[in-house]
Design a protein around this motif. Sequence first.
Motif, PDB file in Angstrom:
ATOM      1  N   MET A 198      21.522 -25.788  16.993  1.00 21.89           N
ATOM      2  CA  MET A 198      21.598 -25.734  18.454  1.00 21.89           C
ATOM      3  C   MET A 198      22.761 -26.578  18.969  1.00 21.89           C
ATOM      4  O   MET A 198      23.425 -26.219  19.942  1.00 21.89           O
ATOM      5  N   ASP A 199      23.002 -27.724  18.316  1.00 18.11           N
ATOM      6  CA  ASP A 199      24.154 -28.539  18.696  1.00 18.11           C
ATOM      7  C   ASP A 199      25.445 -27.738  18.540  1.00 18.11           C
ATOM      8  O   ASP A 199      26.318 -27.748  19.416  1.00 18.11           O
ATOM      9  N   TRP A 200      25.581 -27.054  17.398  1.00 15.47           N
ATOM     10  CA  TRP A 200      26.795 -26.280  17.134  1.00 15.47           C
ATOM     11  C   TRP A 200      26.978 -25.157  18.153  1.00 15.47           C
ATOM     12  O   TRP A 200      28.056 -24.973  18.727  1.00 15.47           O
ATOM     13  N   SER A 201      25.906 -24.388  18.407  1.00 12.68           N
ATOM     14  CA  SER A 201      26.025 -23.245  19.307  1.00 12.68           C
ATOM     15  C   SER A 201      26.297 -23.690  20.739  1.00 12.68           C
ATOM     16  O   SER A 201      27.057 -23.031  21.462  1.00 12.68           O
ATOM     17  N   THR A 202      25.706 -24.814  21.150  1.00 13.07           N
ATOM     18  CA  THR A 202      26.000 -25.352  22.478  1.00 13.07           C
ATOM     19  C   THR A 202      27.468 -25.730  22.581  1.00 13.07           C
ATOM     20  O   THR A 202      28.135 -25.456  23.592  1.00 13.07           O
ATOM     21  N   GLY A 203      28.004 -26.359  21.534  1.00 11.80           N
ATOM     22  CA  GLY A 203      29.415 -26.706  21.520  1.00 11.80           C
ATOM     23  C   GLY A 203      30.312 -25.486  21.611  1.00 11.80           C
ATOM     24  O   GLY A 203      31.347 -25.508  22.297  1.00 11.80           O
ATOM     25  N   GLU A 204      29.935 -24.392  20.935  1.00 11.49           N
ATOM     26  CA  GLU A 204      30.706 -23.161  21.006  1.00 11.49           C
ATOM     27  C   GLU A 204      30.736 -22.606  22.431  1.00 11.49           C
ATOM     28  O   GLU A 204      31.769 -22.115  22.911  1.00 11.49           O
ATOM     29  N   ILE A 205      29.597 -22.672  23.117  1.00 11.44           N
ATOM     30  CA  ILE A 205      29.524 -22.186  24.499  1.00 11.44           C
ATOM     31  C   ILE A 205      30.411 -23.038  25.410  1.00 11.44           C
ATOM     32  O   ILE A 205      31.192 -22.521  26.226  1.00 11.44           O
ATOM     33  N   LEU A 206      30.318 -24.358  25.273  1.00 10.15           N
ATOM     34  CA  LEU A 206      31.124 -25.245  26.114  1.00 10.15           C
ATOM     35  C   LEU A 206      32.615 -25.070  25.834  1.00 10.15           C
ATOM     36  O   LEU A 206      33.439 -25.086  26.759  1.00 10.15           O
ATOM     37  N   ASP A 207      32.968 -24.890  24.565  1.00 14.21           N
ATOM     38  CA  ASP A 207      34.368 -24.655  24.216  1.00 14.21           C
ATOM     39  C   ASP A 207      34.874 -23.348  24.833  1.00 14.21           C
ATOM     40  O   ASP A 207      36.006 -23.270  25.327  1.00 14.21           O
ATOM     41  N   ALA A 208      34.031 -22.314  24.811  1.00 13.20           N
ATOM     42  CA  ALA A 208      34.429 -21.026  25.373  1.00 13.20           C
ATOM     43  C   ALA A 208      34.642 -21.127  26.884  1.00 13.20           C
ATOM     44  O   ALA A 208      35.590 -20.547  27.428  1.00 13.20           O
ATOM     45  N   LEU A 209      33.755 -21.865  27.567  1.00  9.19           N
ATOM     46  CA  LEU A 209      33.921 -22.048  29.011  1.00  9.19           C
ATOM     47  C   LEU A 209      35.239 -22.737  29.333  1.00  9.19           C
ATOM     48  O   LEU A 209      35.939 -22.376  30.294  1.00  9.19           O
ATOM     49  N   GLU A 210      35.582 -23.733  28.509  1.00  9.40           N
ATOM     50  CA  GLU A 210      36.846 -24.451  28.731  1.00  9.40           C
ATOM     51  C   GLU A 210      38.049 -23.540  28.480  1.00  9.40           C
ATOM     52  O   GLU A 210      39.011 -23.527  29.267  1.00  9.40           O
ATOM     53  N   LYS A 211      38.009 -22.770  27.409  1.00 11.26           N
ATOM     54  CA  LYS A 211      39.129 -21.885  27.070  1.00 11.26           C
ATOM     55  C   LYS A 211      39.335 -20.811  28.134  1.00 11.26           C
ATOM     56  O   LYS A 211      40.460 -20.380  28.401  1.00 11.26           O
ATOM     57  N   LEU A 212      38.233 -20.373  28.763  1.00 13.19           N
ATOM     58  CA  LEU A 212      38.307 -19.330  29.783  1.00 13.19           C
ATOM     59  C   LEU A 212      38.600 -19.879  31.174  1.00 13.19           C
ATOM     60  O   LEU A 212      38.684 -19.123  32.138  1.00 13.19           O
ATOM     61  N   GLY A 213      38.732 -21.198  31.284  1.00  5.97           N
ATOM     62  CA  GLY A 213      39.002 -21.796  32.577  1.00  5.97           C
ATOM     63  C   GLY A 213      37.809 -21.811  33.512  1.00  5.97           C
ATOM     64  O   GLY A 213      37.958 -21.897  34.732  1.00  5.97           O
ATOM     65  N   LEU A 214      36.610 -21.724  32.949  1.00  8.78           N
ATOM     66  CA  LEU A 214      35.384 -21.675  33.754  1.00  8.78           C
ATOM     67  C   LEU A 214      34.607 -22.982  33.728  1.00  8.78           C
ATOM     68  O   LEU A 214      33.550 -23.093  34.348  1.00  8.78           O
ATOM     69  N   ASP A 215      35.126 -23.964  33.044  1.00  9.80           N
ATOM     70  CA  ASP A 215      34.393 -25.205  32.806  1.00  9.80           C
ATOM     71  C   ASP A 215      33.994 -25.898  34.104  1.00  9.80           C
ATOM     72  O   ASP A 215      32.855 -26.371  34.247  1.00  9.80           O
ATOM     73  N   ASP A 216      34.921 -25.948  35.065  1.00  7.16           N
ATOM     74  CA  ASP A 216      34.660 -26.674  36.300  1.00  7.16           C
ATOM     75  C   ASP A 216      33.880 -25.855  37.319  1.00  7.16           C
ATOM     76  O   ASP A 216      33.564 -26.348  38.400  1.00  7.16           O
ATOM     77  N   ASN A 217      33.585 -24.604  36.988  1.00  2.00           N
ATOM     78  CA  ASN A 217      32.876 -23.745  37.929  1.00  2.00           C
ATOM     79  C   ASN A 217      31.592 -23.189  37.322  1.00  2.00           C
ATOM     80  O   ASN A 217      31.113 -22.132  37.720  1.00  2.00           O
ATOM     81  N   THR A 218      31.045 -23.924  36.346  1.00  2.23           N
ATOM     82  CA  THR A 218      29.848 -23.453  35.654  1.00  2.23           C
ATOM     83  C   THR A 218      28.839 -24.594  35.498  1.00  2.23           C
ATOM     84  O   THR A 218      29.170 -25.646  34.954  1.00  2.23           O
ATOM     85  N   LEU A 219      27.639 -24.362  35.979  1.00  2.00           N
ATOM     86  CA  LEU A 219      26.529 -25.288  35.758  1.00  2.00           C
ATOM     87  C   LEU A 219      25.847 -24.910  34.449  1.00  2.00           C
ATOM     88  O   LEU A 219      25.366 -23.787  34.294  1.00  2.00           O
ATOM     89  N   VAL A 220      25.833 -25.822  33.504  1.00  2.00           N
ATOM     90  CA  VAL A 220      25.188 -25.601  32.213  1.00  2.00           C
ATOM     91  C   VAL A 220      23.899 -26.416  32.166  1.00  2.00           C
ATOM     92  O   VAL A 220      23.905 -27.629  32.433  1.00  2.00           O
ATOM     93  N   ILE A 221      22.792 -25.764  31.836  1.00  2.00           N
ATOM     94  CA  ILE A 221      21.489 -26.436  31.705  1.00  2.00           C
ATOM     95  C   ILE A 221      20.993 -26.232  30.284  1.00  2.00           C
ATOM     96  O   ILE A 221      20.945 -25.107  29.776  1.00  2.00           O
ATOM     97  N   TRP A 222      20.645 -27.325  29.646  1.00  2.00           N
ATOM     98  CA  TRP A 222      20.145 -27.303  28.258  1.00  2.00           C
ATOM     99  C   TRP A 222      18.725 -27.846  28.291  1.00  2.00           C
ATOM    100  O   TRP A 222      18.488 -28.995  28.686  1.00  2.00           O
ATOM    101  N   THR A 223      17.761 -27.014  27.902  1.00  2.00           N
ATOM    102  CA  THR A 223      16.372 -27.464  27.910  1.00  2.00           C
ATOM    103  C   THR A 223      15.563 -26.596  26.953  1.00  2.00           C
ATOM    104  O   THR A 223      16.106 -25.769  26.216  1.00  2.00           O
ATOM    105  N   CYS A 224      14.253 -26.779  26.937  1.00  2.00           N
ATOM    106  CA  CYS A 224      13.354 -25.956  26.132  1.00  2.00           C
ATOM    107  C   CYS A 224      12.008 -25.890  26.852  1.00  2.00           C
ATOM    108  O   CYS A 224      11.848 -26.454  27.937  1.00  2.00           O
ATOM    109  N   ASP A 225      11.040 -25.196  26.265  1.00  2.00           N
ATOM    110  CA  ASP A 225       9.823 -24.926  27.018  1.00  2.00           C
ATOM    111  C   ASP A 225       8.678 -25.893  26.732  1.00  2.00           C
ATOM    112  O   ASP A 225       7.708 -25.929  27.491  1.00  2.00           O
TER     113      ASP A 225
END
Length: 226
Positions: free
Chosen positions: A1-28
């Motif tokens: 989960m750490d790795w996949s979260t990092g991949e998502i955050l890296d993709a947001l940065e590469k696409l220029g969406l980092d500053d316009n995206t609210l990311v929530i990490w949680t579980c049930d």
Amino acid sequence: MDWSTGEILDALEKLGLDDNTLVIWTCDHGAVKWDPPQGSNAPMKGWAYDASEAAMRPPFIARWPGHIEAGWVCDTVASTMDIFPTLAGLAGAPLPSHTIDAHDMWPLLQRDPDARSAYDETGFFYYAFGQLQAVRSGPWRLDLPLSQHASWVDRFSGPQEAALYNLEEDISQTTEVSAQHPDVVERLLSLAEWARDELGDLDRQGTGQRPGGWVEDPVPLRLPAR
């Protein structure tokens, strides 16, 4: 989960969406008590699939550069149900006309000094398998007196006595203090009765009861209150 979260955050940065995206990490829910247990809920009491603090307190991390301050911890009561009205509010989307068992927690995420838990006055209600088992308001948690206790393993086990805890001072629920605070017990019992009237309790139909269900159990599941 750490790795996949990092991949998502890296993709947001590469696409220029980092500053316009609210990311929530949680579980049930918290860790499950298998044999052996799958993880730890320390220092909280209980396991997943019940109405314990351990079951009800999964990790919750919110990230939005420029909007949410990094590195701070919020200890105010909120719920994953609050994600829906929070995102709707940020998107400017209207909520449905029916009752929503949740609140917009954006002021909490913005670290608004005047923001407080919307559940402090109305109460936060701990249901498990259709049964109201505990109530929280502010720092206080009251495990309700029950003649039978619905549970994942035993369906219905023995009685549960009323027990009051100050979670801000005693997160592990080691010291029961109902005798010292009868006024708090009385107030939380009245909130529990409101919840039963509004949301129901086992076979007691609530006037505003929202639909729910449990596919492996004929006992209907109620949602925690607004």
